[in-house]
Design a protein around this motif. Structure first.
Motif, PDB file in Angstrom:
ATOM      1  N   LYS A  34      23.137  10.731  24.217  1.00 27.35           N
ATOM      2  CA  LYS A  34      23.111  11.412  22.925  1.00 27.35           C
ATOM      3  C   LYS A  34      23.261  10.405  21.797  1.00 27.35           C
ATOM      4  O   LYS A  34      24.126   9.528  21.857  1.00 27.35           O
ATOM      5  CB  LYS A  34      24.242  12.437  22.823  1.00 27.35           C
ATOM      6  N   ILE A  35      22.450  10.557  20.759  1.00 29.56           N
ATOM      7  CA  ILE A  35      22.579   9.747  19.551  1.00 29.56           C
ATOM      8  C   ILE A  35      23.231  10.631  18.496  1.00 29.56           C
ATOM      9  O   ILE A  35      22.655  11.625  18.061  1.00 29.56           O
ATOM     10  CB  ILE A  35      21.204   9.252  19.052  1.00 29.56           C
ATOM     11  N   GLU A  36      24.462  10.287  18.084  1.00 34.31           N
ATOM     12  CA  GLU A  36      25.220  11.133  17.172  1.00 34.31           C
ATOM     13  C   GLU A  36      25.651  10.360  15.935  1.00 34.31           C
ATOM     14  O   GLU A  36      25.849   9.143  15.981  1.00 34.31           O
ATOM     15  CB  GLU A  36      26.457  11.685  17.876  1.00 34.31           C
ATOM     16  N   ARG A  37      25.822  11.088  14.847  1.00 34.49           N
ATOM     17  CA  ARG A  37      26.273  10.433  13.629  1.00 34.49           C
ATOM     18  C   ARG A  37      27.759  10.105  13.729  1.00 34.49           C
ATOM     19  O   ARG A  37      28.511  10.789  14.436  1.00 34.49           O
ATOM     20  CB  ARG A  37      25.997  11.301  12.400  1.00 34.49           C
ATOM     21  N   ARG A  63      27.656  18.397  29.258  1.00 33.12           N
ATOM     22  CA  ARG A  63      28.301  17.792  30.421  1.00 33.12           C
ATOM     23  C   ARG A  63      27.381  16.741  31.036  1.00 33.12           C
ATOM     24  O   ARG A  63      26.159  16.859  31.027  1.00 33.12           O
ATOM     25  CB  ARG A  63      28.643  18.860  31.446  1.00 33.12           C
ATOM     26  N   GLY A  64      27.979  15.693  31.551  1.00 29.15           N
ATOM     27  CA  GLY A  64      27.222  14.684  32.274  1.00 29.15           C
ATOM     28  C   GLY A  64      26.394  13.756  31.414  1.00 29.15           C
ATOM     29  O   GLY A  64      25.609  12.973  31.936  1.00 29.15           O
ATOM     30  N   LYS A  65      26.565  13.821  30.081  1.00 31.59           N
ATOM     31  CA  LYS A  65      25.779  12.962  29.196  1.00 31.59           C
ATOM     32  C   LYS A  65      26.639  11.808  28.682  1.00 31.59           C
ATOM     33  O   LYS A  65      27.845  11.759  28.891  1.00 31.59           O
ATOM     34  CB  LYS A  65      25.234  13.782  28.014  1.00 31.59           C
ATOM     35  N   ARG A  66      26.002  10.884  27.978  1.00 35.57           N
ATOM     36  CA  ARG A  66      26.697   9.781  27.329  1.00 35.57           C
ATOM     37  C   ARG A  66      26.471   9.888  25.826  1.00 35.57           C
ATOM     38  O   ARG A  66      25.558  10.595  25.381  1.00 35.57           O
ATOM     39  CB  ARG A  66      26.196   8.448  27.873  1.00 35.57           C
ATOM     40  N   SER A  67      27.298   9.227  25.036  1.00 32.37           N
ATOM     41  CA  SER A  67      27.215   9.359  23.586  1.00 32.37           C
ATOM     42  C   SER A  67      27.245   8.000  22.896  1.00 32.37           C
ATOM     43  O   SER A  67      28.089   7.153  23.194  1.00 32.37           O
ATOM     44  CB  SER A  67      28.385  10.215  23.061  1.00 32.37           C
ATOM     45  N   ILE A  68      26.304   7.833  21.962  1.00 35.02           N
ATOM     46  CA  ILE A  68      26.295   6.673  21.068  1.00 35.02           C
ATOM     47  C   ILE A  68      26.453   7.196  19.646  1.00 35.02           C
ATOM     48  O   ILE A  68      25.758   8.123  19.228  1.00 35.02           O
ATOM     49  CB  ILE A  68      24.977   5.881  21.190  1.00 35.02           C
ATOM     50  N   LYS A  80      19.176  -1.872  16.262  1.00 36.86           N
ATOM     51  CA  LYS A  80      20.233  -1.648  17.249  1.00 36.86           C
ATOM     52  C   LYS A  80      19.766  -0.747  18.391  1.00 36.86           C
ATOM     53  O   LYS A  80      20.153  -0.923  19.547  1.00 36.86           O
ATOM     54  CB  LYS A  80      21.463  -1.040  16.571  1.00 36.86           C
ATOM     55  N   LEU A  81      18.923   0.247  18.053  1.00 38.29           N
ATOM     56  CA  LEU A  81      18.473   1.191  19.064  1.00 38.29           C
ATOM     57  C   LEU A  81      17.200   0.735  19.776  1.00 38.29           C
ATOM     58  O   LEU A  81      16.814   1.328  20.789  1.00 38.29           O
ATOM     59  CB  LEU A  81      18.239   2.575  18.434  1.00 38.29           C
ATOM     60  N   LYS A  82      16.566  -0.287  19.247  1.00 43.86           N
ATOM     61  CA  LYS A  82      15.292  -0.730  19.823  1.00 43.86           C
ATOM     62  C   LYS A  82      15.386  -1.058  21.309  1.00 43.86           C
ATOM     63  O   LYS A  82      14.545  -0.603  22.104  1.00 43.86           O
ATOM     64  CB  LYS A  82      14.757  -1.935  19.052  1.00 43.86           C
ATOM     65  N   PRO A  83      16.385  -1.799  21.783  1.00 49.32           N
ATOM     66  CA  PRO A  83      16.455  -2.095  23.222  1.00 49.32           C
ATOM     67  C   PRO A  83      16.580  -0.838  24.078  1.00 49.32           C
ATOM     68  O   PRO A  83      16.036  -0.781  25.184  1.00 49.32           O
ATOM     69  CB  PRO A  83      17.699  -2.980  23.342  1.00 49.32           C
ATOM     70  N   LEU A  84      17.310   0.154  23.567  1.00 46.33           N
ATOM     71  CA  LEU A  84      17.478   1.399  24.304  1.00 46.33           C
ATOM     72  C   LEU A  84      16.149   2.152  24.383  1.00 46.33           C
ATOM     73  O   LEU A  84      15.773   2.670  25.448  1.00 46.33           O
ATOM     74  CB  LEU A  84      18.545   2.264  23.633  1.00 46.33           C
ATOM     75  N   ILE A  85      15.425   2.198  23.270  1.00 45.38           N
ATOM     76  CA  ILE A  85      14.139   2.889  23.248  1.00 45.38           C
ATOM     77  C   ILE A  85      13.116   2.176  24.128  1.00 45.38           C
ATOM     78  O   ILE A  85      12.273   2.804  24.768  1.00 45.38           O
ATOM     79  CB  ILE A  85      13.634   3.011  21.794  1.00 45.38           C
ATOM     80  N   GLU A  86      13.219   0.862  24.196  1.00 46.70           N
ATOM     81  CA  GLU A  86      12.285   0.082  25.015  1.00 46.70           C
ATOM     82  C   GLU A  86      12.360   0.473  26.491  1.00 46.70           C
ATOM     83  O   GLU A  86      11.343   0.473  27.193  1.00 46.70           O
ATOM     84  CB  GLU A  86      12.580  -1.416  24.869  1.00 46.70           C
ATOM     85  N   ARG A  87      13.556   0.804  26.961  1.00 49.42           N
ATOM     86  CA  ARG A  87      13.709   1.116  28.381  1.00 49.42           C
ATOM     87  C   ARG A  87      13.807   2.621  28.662  1.00 49.42           C
ATOM     88  O   ARG A  87      13.955   3.025  29.820  1.00 49.42           O
ATOM     89  CB  ARG A  87      14.925   0.405  28.950  1.00 49.42           C
ATOM     90  N   ALA A  88      13.711   3.444  27.620  1.00 51.48           N
ATOM     91  CA  ALA A  88      13.810   4.888  27.801  1.00 51.48           C
ATOM     92  C   ALA A  88      12.496   5.469  28.330  1.00 51.48           C
ATOM     93  O   ALA A  88      11.420   4.904  28.147  1.00 51.48           O
ATOM     94  CB  ALA A  88      14.180   5.559  26.483  1.00 51.48           C
ATOM     95  N   GLU A 366      28.801   0.807  23.874  1.00 50.36           N
ATOM     96  CA  GLU A 366      28.543  -0.513  24.458  1.00 50.36           C
ATOM     97  C   GLU A 366      27.084  -0.666  24.857  1.00 50.36           C
ATOM     98  O   GLU A 366      26.582  -1.789  25.004  1.00 50.36           O
ATOM     99  CB  GLU A 366      29.449  -0.744  25.673  1.00 50.36           C
ATOM    100  N   LEU A 367      26.380   0.458  24.995  1.00 48.87           N
ATOM    101  CA  LEU A 367      24.956   0.403  25.338  1.00 48.87           C
ATOM    102  C   LEU A 367      24.139  -0.256  24.217  1.00 48.87           C
ATOM    103  O   LEU A 367      23.050  -0.764  24.475  1.00 48.87           O
ATOM    104  CB  LEU A 367      24.416   1.810  25.614  1.00 48.87           C
ATOM    105  N   LEU A 368      24.663  -0.242  22.999  1.00 52.81           N
ATOM    106  CA  LEU A 368      23.966  -0.880  21.885  1.00 52.81           C
ATOM    107  C   LEU A 368      23.974  -2.387  22.012  1.00 52.81           C
ATOM    108  O   LEU A 368      23.168  -3.076  21.387  1.00 52.81           O
ATOM    109  CB  LEU A 368      24.622  -0.462  20.557  1.00 52.81           C
ATOM    110  N   GLU A 369      24.893  -2.897  22.809  1.00 49.28           N
ATOM    111  CA  GLU A 369      25.008  -4.344  22.964  1.00 49.28           C
ATOM    112  C   GLU A 369      24.248  -4.850  24.184  1.00 49.28           C
ATOM    113  O   GLU A 369      24.072  -6.051  24.352  1.00 49.28           O
ATOM    114  CB  GLU A 369      26.488  -4.739  23.094  1.00 49.28           C
ATOM    115  N   SER A 370      23.825  -3.911  25.062  1.00 54.70           N
ATOM    116  CA  SER A 370      23.188  -4.345  26.308  1.00 54.70           C
ATOM    117  C   SER A 370      21.692  -4.527  26.145  1.00 54.70           C
ATOM    118  O   SER A 370      21.108  -4.123  25.158  1.00 54.70           O
ATOM    119  CB  SER A 370      23.469  -3.306  27.394  1.00 54.70           C
TER     120      SER A 370
END
Length: 370
Positions: A34-37, A63-68, A80-88, A366-370
């Motif tokens: 989840k991408i949240e403000r 339930r069962g989700k993660r949050s950024i 910051k979100l580009k690496p996540l979108i690249e592998r989504a 921490e996913l923003l840093e990976s």
């Protein structure tokens, strides 16, 4: 291992339609982020009643989700979100048309980052058309697609529907279905696609019978005048002596014969060509002569297609529901637990997501840093 194990979903949506869609994907094994403000997160977190720090609604839907937690309006948000979108594999968004583009995350922008991404936009009126940017809620969609106009009470006024048909049946479930189609197509072509899921568009399928009648020249349906709108004694709701209600649907002749025999309906009202209004009144007179429990005892074991109208509490606690295991999983935290929401996935495809809690806001930054 679920059928969607290894699939990554980036979910920008809030409230109900998008989160319900990503819940189904999560339960089937997908990793949903989840991408949240910042500070407040998904608006659903603040709803009542509460279960710990978040609302019961949020806990059940996420339930069962993660949050950024990230401010999408910041200049560096896209980087910051580009690496996540690249592998989504899938992106879900639920803003009004044009909002994601203004934030730098529109389909054209993310396609440059990841051409294989399935981009699912859920909106009320769709991405195009004169209503596309008009604010609305579930009630508006059922009102403007003709559904509400066919559901009226005794005084002829439309009855407020208790279910969020547009959000779930018009938005969340079609989104899941089309995401699965798109993933299958991507297997063949190697390319992603933009899915335009309109909650209003998808409601029309529910009135297929009325649309067919109207467009064929047989006449547009009227509230209270058709088989499924209260115009037949064979598909009607009748009051019992103790103030409860019987939902009677003995449409076919074999069920109608059984039904009329058990309620001892006078023969002159059994003919399907007789005045329906008179027949409905005659059946109503018979049903109101006994209590709900008396009718239940008489109908048990008979082929009559009749049910006592249950409260939601009675429905959830029904022995059949318990035997099916619909509410056997729980969700929550140390602050409390409750039964997890059943979602329409065959049990063979369900994964341990049913047992994992909903995420704390920003718990996976921490996913923003990976």
């Amino acid at each position: 291992m679920g059928p969607l194990d290894g699939l990554t979903v980036v979910d920008f949506s809030t409230l109900l339609p998008g989160p319900m869609a990503s819940l189904v994907l999560a339960e089937a094994g997908a990793t949903v982020i989840k991408i949240e403000r910042p500070q407040t997160g998904d608006d659903m977190r603040t709803y009542q009643p509460r279960l710990g720090e978040d609302s019961v609604n949020f806990v059940m839907l996420n339930r069962g989700k993660r949050s950024i937690s990230i401010d999408l309006k910041r200049p560096d948000a896209r980087d910051k979100l580009k690496p996540l979108i690249e592998r989504a594999d899938v992106l879900i968004e639920q803003f009004r048309p044009g909002v994601m583009s203004r934030l730098g995350f529109g389909f054209d922008e993310v396609r440059d980052i990841n051409p294989k991404l399935i981009y699912c936009s859920i909106s009320g009126w769709g991405q195009t058309g004169p209503k596309s940017n008009i604010a609305a809620h579930d009630l508006n969609y059922v009102a403007e697609t003709g559904m509400l106009g066919l559901s009226t009470g005794a005084d002829g006024a439309p009855v407020l529907p208790p279910m969020l048909a547009a959000d779930i049946a018009g938005g969340a479930f079609p989104a899941v279905m089309n995401i699965m189609f798109a993933l299958r197509e991507r297997d063949r072509t190697g390319r992603g696609v933009h899915l335009d899921i309109s909650m209003a568009d998808n409601l029309f399928a529910f009135n297929y019978w009325g649309i067919g009648s109207g467009l064929s020249g047989a006449g547009w349906p009227k509230p209270g005048g058709e088989l499924v709108t209260g115009g037949s004694p064979r598909y009607h709701i009748y009051r019992t002596r103790d103030g409860r209600y019987l939902a009677a649907a003995p449409i076919e002749d074999k069920f109608w014969e059984n039904f009329t025999r058990i309620i001892e309906l006078p023969a002159e009202f059994k003919d399907p060509t007789s005045d329906t209004g008179v027949a409905i009144a005659a059946v109503a007179e018979r049903i109101v002569s006994r209590t709900a429990s008396e009718w239940k005892a008489l109908f048990d074991g008979q082929d009559v297609c009749c049910s006592i109208v249950a409260t939601l509490e009675e429905a959830v606690k029904d022995p059949h529901v318990a035997a099916r295991g619909l509410f056997e999983h729980t969700v929550g935290s140390s602050d409390g637990r409750l039964s997890a929401l059943p979602v329409p996935i065959a049990s063979v495809f369900r994964t341990s997501a049913s047992h994992r809690p909903s995420p704390a806001l920003g718990a996976s930054n921490e996913l923003l840093e990976s």
